[in-house]
Design a protein around this motif. Sequence first.
Motif, PDB file in Angstrom:
ATOM      1  N   GLU A 152       0.822  -1.206   0.000  1.00 10.65           N
ATOM      2  CA  GLU A 152       0.000   0.000   0.000  1.00 10.65           C
ATOM      3  C   GLU A 152       0.861   1.262   0.000  1.00 10.65           C
ATOM      4  O   GLU A 152       0.515   2.261  -0.642  1.00 10.65           O
ATOM      5  N   ASN A 153       1.984   1.198   0.701  1.00  8.83           N
ATOM      6  CA  ASN A 153       2.869   2.354   0.800  1.00  8.83           C
ATOM      7  C   ASN A 153       3.845   2.469  -0.371  1.00  8.83           C
ATOM      8  O   ASN A 153       4.689   3.365  -0.395  1.00  8.83           O
ATOM      9  N   GLY A 154       3.755   1.547  -1.319  1.00  7.96           N
ATOM     10  CA  GLY A 154       4.637   1.583  -2.481  1.00  7.96           C
ATOM     11  C   GLY A 154       6.068   1.172  -2.181  1.00  7.96           C
ATOM     12  O   GLY A 154       6.989   1.528  -2.913  1.00  7.96           O
ATOM     13  N   GLU A 155       6.240   0.405  -1.096  1.00  2.66           N
ATOM     14  CA  GLU A 155       7.577  -0.002  -0.677  1.00  2.66           C
ATOM     15  C   GLU A 155       7.979  -1.376  -1.203  1.00  2.66           C
ATOM     16  O   GLU A 155       9.115  -1.806  -1.002  1.00  2.66           O
ATOM     17  N   ALA A 156       7.063  -2.083  -1.845  1.00  2.00           N
ATOM     18  CA  ALA A 156       7.344  -3.448  -2.286  1.00  2.00           C
ATOM     19  C   ALA A 156       6.864  -3.658  -3.717  1.00  2.00           C
ATOM     20  O   ALA A 156       5.917  -3.009  -4.177  1.00  2.00           O
ATOM     21  N   PHE A 157       7.512  -4.589  -4.396  1.00  2.00           N
ATOM     22  CA  PHE A 157       7.171  -4.888  -5.785  1.00  2.00           C
ATOM     23  C   PHE A 157       6.063  -5.929  -5.889  1.00  2.00           C
ATOM     24  O   PHE A 157       5.185  -5.830  -6.749  1.00  2.00           O
ATOM     25  N   ALA A 158       6.111  -6.957  -5.026  1.00  2.00           N
ATOM     26  CA  ALA A 158       5.150  -8.051  -5.156  1.00  2.00           C
ATOM     27  C   ALA A 158       4.888  -8.696  -3.804  1.00  2.00           C
ATOM     28  O   ALA A 158       5.715  -8.630  -2.886  1.00  2.00           O
ATOM     29  N   LEU A 159       3.726  -9.347  -3.711  1.00  2.00           N
ATOM     30  CA  LEU A 159       3.289  -9.994  -2.469  1.00  2.00           C
ATOM     31  C   LEU A 159       2.641 -11.331  -2.799  1.00  2.00           C
ATOM     32  O   LEU A 159       1.863 -11.438  -3.738  1.00  2.00           O
ATOM     33  N   LEU A 160       2.937 -12.329  -1.980  1.00  2.00           N
ATOM     34  CA  LEU A 160       2.425 -13.693  -2.170  1.00  2.00           C
ATOM     35  C   LEU A 160       1.771 -14.166  -0.880  1.00  2.00           C
ATOM     36  O   LEU A 160       2.383 -14.027   0.183  1.00  2.00           O
ATOM     37  N   PRO A 161       0.527 -14.717  -0.875  1.00  2.00           N
ATOM     38  CA  PRO A 161      -0.377 -14.977  -2.001  1.00  2.00           C
ATOM     39  C   PRO A 161      -1.740 -14.315  -1.786  1.00  2.00           C
ATOM     40  O   PRO A 161      -2.647 -14.927  -1.211  1.00  2.00           O
ATOM     41  N   PRO A 162      -1.971 -13.101  -2.211  1.00  2.00           N
ATOM     42  CA  PRO A 162      -3.272 -12.468  -1.980  1.00  2.00           C
ATOM     43  C   PRO A 162      -4.368 -13.030  -2.884  1.00  2.00           C
ATOM     44  O   PRO A 162      -4.089 -13.591  -3.942  1.00  2.00           O
ATOM     45  N   TYR A 163      -5.615 -12.881  -2.418  1.00  2.00           N
ATOM     46  CA  TYR A 163      -6.754 -13.057  -3.297  1.00  2.00           C
ATOM     47  C   TYR A 163      -6.894 -11.770  -4.106  1.00  2.00           C
ATOM     48  O   TYR A 163      -6.318 -10.745  -3.769  1.00  2.00           O
ATOM     49  N   ILE A 164      -7.702 -11.804  -5.164  1.00  2.00           N
ATOM     50  CA  ILE A 164      -7.913 -10.613  -5.981  1.00  2.00           C
ATOM     51  C   ILE A 164      -8.951  -9.712  -5.316  1.00  2.00           C
ATOM     52  O   ILE A 164     -10.099 -10.118  -5.105  1.00  2.00           O
ATOM     53  N   HIS A 165      -8.532  -8.506  -4.969  1.00  2.00           N
ATOM     54  CA  HIS A 165      -9.419  -7.491  -4.384  1.00  2.00           C
ATOM     55  C   HIS A 165      -9.134  -6.161  -5.081  1.00  2.00           C
ATOM     56  O   HIS A 165      -8.407  -5.316  -4.569  1.00  2.00           O
ATOM     57  N   LYS A 166      -9.720  -5.968  -6.256  1.00  2.00           N
ATOM     58  CA  LYS A 166      -9.441  -4.765  -7.047  1.00  2.00           C
ATOM     59  C   LYS A 166      -9.915  -3.495  -6.348  1.00  2.00           C
ATOM     60  O   LYS A 166      -9.250  -2.460  -6.405  1.00  2.00           O
TER      61      LYS A 166
END
Length: 257
Positions: free
Chosen positions: A83-97
């Motif tokens: 959320e803070n723009g500090e990371a490139f990717a995260l594993l393993p979220p569900y899709i919550h657009k």
Amino acid sequence: MLFLLVVMLLAYGALWPLDAGADIKPRVTILVDDSYPPYSYESNGYLYGIYIEQVRLAARRLSNHYQVILEPIPWKRGVAAMENGEAFALLPPYIHKDKRPYIWPYSVPLGEEAVVAFCNPGVTLNNILNRSTQKAPINIGINAGFLILDKELALAREKGVIKIWENKDTLTNIKKLSKFRLDCYVNDRLSTLMGFESVKKERDDINVRQFREDRVVLSRTAHIGYTKDNGDKYPFKYDFIKKMDKALLHVQKQMRE
């Protein structure tokens, strides 16, 4: 001869940075939930899990192009980093657009999970909207940072007939459920069942048979979620996503064969 040697060395030196740079591969860090067995979890400083192995095998197929690093992190902190723009990717979220607009796009599915409610005797979440608001709310535990309520439970929360408590992880929720500090626990079925087995080994005084599966809340696919940032910070973003998706599909096909 000396002049010729100097010229050759200068020419070689001018070419060297180009050759060296060609061997440098982008370092891509994927944050990973450190407490979500059997999908992703850390034990004794090492990452394990169904999704971890998939991504590791896929990363090997990308090894000529990228150096992929899997970094364990508490789930809520990982979501905050995205959320803070500090990371490139995260594993393993569900899709919550809508609820997580800062994550986009998502990888191909890593697997499908059934989110269920386990409750103590005499408690049910079925027909929850018919529950009187005059009664005490049903206390439901979830893992911190998880978005796993269906529309019915979300509305029940707004009406005040249920109360949601975010706790650190599966084991913490199960222990609170066993002490009747929670009435129900909502999480992935397989992860919860494994949590029951872990608690049985750790605590002889907890009878996991008292918990029963009350209802299926929802079914969702899990993914690698990527930052929505399209700036200069990650110029390799779309190339990496394309290559990772292709590698994941290849790994999944091999697993099925």
